[in-house]
Design a protein around this motif. Structure first.
Motif, PDB file in Angstrom:
ATOM      1  N   GLU A  77       4.245  28.464 -33.978  1.00  0.00           N
ATOM      2  CA  GLU A  77       3.841  28.521 -35.375  1.00  0.00           C
ATOM      3  C   GLU A  77       2.467  27.892 -35.569  1.00  0.00           C
ATOM      4  N   CYS A  78       2.138  26.910 -34.744  1.00  0.00           N
ATOM      5  CA  CYS A  78       0.854  26.229 -34.833  1.00  0.00           C
ATOM      6  C   CYS A  78       0.412  25.814 -33.435  1.00  0.00           C
ATOM      7  N   GLU A  79      -0.785  25.246 -33.317  1.00  0.00           N
ATOM      8  CA  GLU A  79      -1.288  24.788 -32.027  1.00  0.00           C
ATOM      9  C   GLU A  79      -0.403  23.680 -31.474  1.00  0.00           C
ATOM     10  N   VAL A  80      -0.232  23.674 -30.158  1.00  0.00           N
ATOM     11  CA  VAL A  80       0.520  22.617 -29.488  1.00  0.00           C
ATOM     12  C   VAL A  80      -0.266  22.144 -28.269  1.00  0.00           C
ATOM     13  N   THR A  81      -0.005  20.921 -27.876  1.00  0.00           N
ATOM     14  CA  THR A  81      -0.595  20.384 -26.661  1.00  0.00           C
ATOM     15  C   THR A  81       0.368  20.674 -25.517  1.00  0.00           C
ATOM     16  N   TYR A  82      -0.148  21.279 -24.476  1.00  0.00           N
ATOM     17  CA  TYR A  82       0.653  21.697 -23.327  1.00  0.00           C
ATOM     18  C   TYR A  82       0.252  20.835 -22.136  1.00  0.00           C
ATOM     19  N   ILE A  83       1.221  20.159 -21.543  1.00  0.00           N
ATOM     20  CA  ILE A  83       0.985  19.313 -20.385  1.00  0.00           C
ATOM     21  C   ILE A  83       1.764  19.910 -19.222  1.00  0.00           C
ATOM     22  N   ALA A  84       1.066  20.225 -18.130  1.00  0.00           N
ATOM     23  CA  ALA A  84       1.713  20.867 -16.994  1.00  0.00           C
ATOM     24  C   ALA A  84       0.991  20.495 -15.707  1.00  0.00           C
ATOM     25  N   SER A  85       1.577  20.885 -14.603  1.00  0.00           N
ATOM     26  CA  SER A  85       0.966  20.678 -13.300  1.00  0.00           C
ATOM     27  C   SER A  85       0.994  21.991 -12.542  1.00  0.00           C
ATOM     28  N   ARG A  86       0.007  22.204 -11.704  1.00  0.00           N
ATOM     29  CA  ARG A  86      -0.057  23.433 -10.907  1.00  0.00           C
ATOM     30  C   ARG A  86       0.630  23.255  -9.556  1.00  0.00           C
ATOM     31  N   ARG A  87       1.136  22.076  -9.308  1.00  0.00           N
ATOM     32  CA  ARG A  87       1.830  21.829  -8.044  1.00  0.00           C
ATOM     33  C   ARG A  87       3.098  21.038  -8.310  1.00  0.00           C
ATOM     34  N   MET A  88       3.910  20.915  -7.300  1.00  0.00           N
ATOM     35  CA  MET A  88       5.111  20.085  -7.422  1.00  0.00           C
ATOM     36  C   MET A  88       4.663  18.634  -7.565  1.00  0.00           C
ATOM     37  N   VAL A  89       5.289  17.920  -8.472  1.00  0.00           N
ATOM     38  CA  VAL A  89       4.954  16.515  -8.662  1.00  0.00           C
ATOM     39  C   VAL A  89       6.170  15.664  -8.300  1.00  0.00           C
ATOM     40  N   THR A  90       5.877  14.447  -7.879  1.00  0.00           N
ATOM     41  CA  THR A  90       6.951  13.551  -7.473  1.00  0.00           C
ATOM     42  C   THR A  90       7.431  12.734  -8.664  1.00  0.00           C
ATOM     43  N   GLU A  91       8.576  12.127  -8.495  1.00  0.00           N
ATOM     44  CA  GLU A  91       9.111  11.277  -9.564  1.00  0.00           C
ATOM     45  C   GLU A  91       8.175  10.113  -9.885  1.00  0.00           C
ATOM     46  N   PRO A  92       7.599   9.433  -8.884  1.00  0.00           N
ATOM     47  CA  PRO A  92       6.655   8.360  -9.230  1.00  0.00           C
ATOM     48  C   PRO A  92       5.432   8.852 -10.011  1.00  0.00           C
ATOM     49  N   GLU A  93       4.931  10.044  -9.687  1.00  0.00           N
ATOM     50  CA  GLU A  93       3.793  10.594 -10.427  1.00  0.00           C
ATOM     51  C   GLU A  93       4.181  10.863 -11.879  1.00  0.00           C
ATOM     52  N   CYS A  94       5.358  11.443 -12.069  1.00  0.00           N
ATOM     53  CA  CYS A  94       5.843  11.736 -13.427  1.00  0.00           C
ATOM     54  C   CYS A  94       6.060  10.450 -14.215  1.00  0.00           C
ATOM     55  N   THR A  95       6.645   9.470 -13.569  1.00  0.00           N
ATOM     56  CA  THR A  95       6.933   8.200 -14.243  1.00  0.00           C
ATOM     57  C   THR A  95       5.652   7.509 -14.672  1.00  0.00           C
ATOM     58  N   LEU A  96       4.666   7.463 -13.793  1.00  0.00           N
ATOM     59  CA  LEU A  96       3.394   6.811 -14.127  1.00  0.00           C
ATOM     60  C   LEU A  96       2.699   7.532 -15.277  1.00  0.00           C
ATOM     61  N   PHE A  97       2.644   8.858 -15.206  1.00  0.00           N
ATOM     62  CA  PHE A  97       1.989   9.608 -16.277  1.00  0.00           C
ATOM     63  C   PHE A  97       2.739   9.434 -17.592  1.00  0.00           C
ATOM     64  N   ALA A  98       4.069   9.560 -17.549  1.00  0.00           N
ATOM     65  CA  ALA A  98       4.870   9.458 -18.775  1.00  0.00           C
ATOM     66  C   ALA A  98       4.726   8.082 -19.415  1.00  0.00           C
ATOM     67  N   ALA A  99       4.728   7.032 -18.621  1.00  0.00           N
ATOM     68  CA  ALA A  99       4.575   5.680 -19.169  1.00  0.00           C
ATOM     69  C   ALA A  99       3.223   5.531 -19.852  1.00  0.00           C
ATOM     70  N   ASN A 100       2.181   6.037 -19.208  1.00  0.00           N
ATOM     71  CA  ASN A 100       0.844   5.967 -19.807  1.00  0.00           C
ATOM     72  C   ASN A 100       0.741   6.837 -21.046  1.00  0.00           C
ATOM     73  N   PHE A 101       1.332   8.028 -20.997  1.00  0.00           N
ATOM     74  CA  PHE A 101       1.269   8.949 -22.128  1.00  0.00           C
ATOM     75  C   PHE A 101       1.975   8.366 -23.354  1.00  0.00           C
ATOM     76  N   TYR A 102       3.218   7.925 -23.196  1.00  0.00           N
ATOM     77  CA  TYR A 102       3.952   7.411 -24.344  1.00  0.00           C
ATOM     78  C   TYR A 102       3.373   6.096 -24.839  1.00  0.00           C
ATOM     79  N   GLY A 103       2.834   5.300 -23.932  1.00  0.00           N
ATOM     80  CA  GLY A 103       2.152   4.084 -24.362  1.00  0.00           C
ATOM     81  C   GLY A 103       0.952   4.403 -25.244  1.00  0.00           C
ATOM     82  N   ALA A 104       0.160   5.380 -24.816  1.00  0.00           N
ATOM     83  CA  ALA A 104      -1.014   5.786 -25.601  1.00  0.00           C
ATOM     84  C   ALA A 104      -0.607   6.452 -26.902  1.00  0.00           C
TER      85      ALA A 104
END
Length: 87
Positions: free
Chosen positions: A6-33
């Motif tokens: 219905e409107c613009e959205v921010t899309y966050i994705a990866s072009r490769r398989m990511v590991t759990e530590p990579e996801c955790t680090l990004f998610a912690a930084n993202f939600y903190g910000a």
């Protein structure tokens, strides 16, 4: 996907398989910000995109490697804009 928006959205994705530590680090930084700045007066898509970009930078600063996640703004298709009346 664009036909369902219905409107613009921010899309966050990866072009490769990511590991759990990579996801955790990004998610912690993202939600903190995202929660640090409530974004008064900011469009939700802009606020989310800014938080994701800050998370990418924090990921690089923490690991010294490029963040595996990319951030894009996805806009509705012409058909979706006509259907939802947002264009």
């Amino acid at each position: 996907m664009r036909d369902c928006l219905e409107c613009e959205v921010t899309y966050i994705a990866s072009r490769r398989m990511v590991t759990e530590p990579e996801c955790t680090l990004f998610a912690a930084n993202f939600y903190g910000a995202l929660l640090q700045r409530k974004g008064k007066g900011l469009d939700p898509a802009d606020r989310t995109k800014a938080a994701a970009e800050r998370a990418q930078k924090a990921y690089y600063e923490a690991t010294g490697s490029v963040c595996p996640f990319r951030v894009e703004t996805v806009t509705p298709s012409k058909a979706a804009r006509a259907t939802f009346g947002s264009g």
